[in-house]
Design a protein around this motif. Structure first.
Motif: not given
Length: 314
Positions: A138-141, A162-164, A197-203
């Protein structure tokens, strides 16, 4: 962005004793709201209190005074262990330094899964591993990164880890405390685009803390400007850039370089001098026009209304 308040901050203060008779007012009476689904940018120079604000909101510091309501509940009120656990799951933080915020002795899989383990979100090792792999992607790794240690990654990759880790417990609100300031410029945009992108996907709802106003404008719906523990201006990102009112905001905007050498050679920078303010009364946070608030005296308020158009009730 909805108009439903997720976070309500009222007269928040965070004072630190530095000696027997000395007190540093790191945060001194902040009042603002954050709405569900928005990104609220908080900007100001180093030492203005913006990171302390974030850490106080998430209870890393106990507030000296004021109130923080998260989804209608008092963050700093007395809470049972189960209530604290629920709160800690709903609100997560991404830290400034991707090197210091990850335990060097833990593998990436264990770093990301730590929150899952604490909150009992997985039933077995296989489910745990699969969720970590999905978060890494999800975070590009990629999933092979799960068995490595933090020192094997670049700064940008560590920040993605850290984001994950923050996403692992399915929070609704994330405080991003200068998440790109330690990264190369070429990587900063990638991380900010990932957050969007994560904001849209995870509200998700964000409090995005930074000192780079140009990047904050890119990601934020509304922006609050802090100076020495106080918020001096608050408006939508577009309105703040087009119609900055407080002299400190004007000085920050004038410091942003533009990709035009001829223009840069000739233009004047605006320097803020706090001694130039009207000292006849204590300034208050006032709404000069709908949604645009400025810390000002009555005299300054009348001037801002005259200069910047539509006024609202004092």
């Amino acid at each position: 962005m909805s108009q439903e308040k997720l976070l309500e901050i009222t007269n928040l203060k965070q004072h630190f004793k530095t000696g027997r008779h000395s007190v540093v007012k790191a945060v001194d009476g902040l009042t603002f709201d954050i709405y569900k689904g928005e990104t609220f940018g908080l900007v100001g120079e180093s030492g203005c209190g913006k990171s302390t604000t974030g850490r106080t909101i998430i209870r890393l510091y106990d507030a000296t005074d004021g109130q923080v309501l998260f989804d209608g509940e008092d963050v700093h009120g007395k809470k049972s262990r189960s209530e604290l656990k629920k709160f800690n799951r709903e609100m997560q933080m991404i830290f400034q330094d991707p090197y210091a915020s990850l335990n060097p002795r833990m593998k990436v899989e264990d770093i990301i899964a730590e929150g899952m383990d604490i909150h009992n979100l997985v039933n077995n090792d296989e489910e745990r591993k699969n969720r970590v792999h999905k978060l890494l992607e999800t975070v590009g790794l990629n999933r092979e990164h799960a068995n490595r240690y933090p020192h094997e990654f670049s700064g940008g990759q560590r920040q993605r880890i850290g984001i994950a880790r923050a996403l692992a417990v399915d929070p609704s609100f994330i405080i991003a405390d200068e998440p790109i300031s330690a990264l190369d410029v070429s990587i900063q945009a990638q991380v900010v685009n990932l957050l969007k992108q994560l904001q849209k996907e995870h509200e998700l709802t964000y409090l995005f803390i930074a000192h780079d106003l140009s990047m904050v404008k890119y990601i934020s719906d509304r922006i609050g400007v802090m100076y020495f523990g106080k918020m001096v201006e608050l408006a939508s990102a577009e309105d703040l850039y087009k119609h900055p009112m407080h002299p400190y905001t004007q000085s920050l905007l004038s410091a942003i370089p533009l990709p035009d050498p001829d223009y840069e050679r000739s233009r004047e920078r605006f320097t803020y001098d706090p001694n130039d303010h009207d000292t006849s009364e204590e300034p208050e946070f006032r709404e000069v026009r709908p949604g645009h608030w400025v810390l000002c005296t009555t005299k300054e308020f009348d001037h801002y209304k005259k200069e910047h158009g539509t006024s609202v009730k004092n």
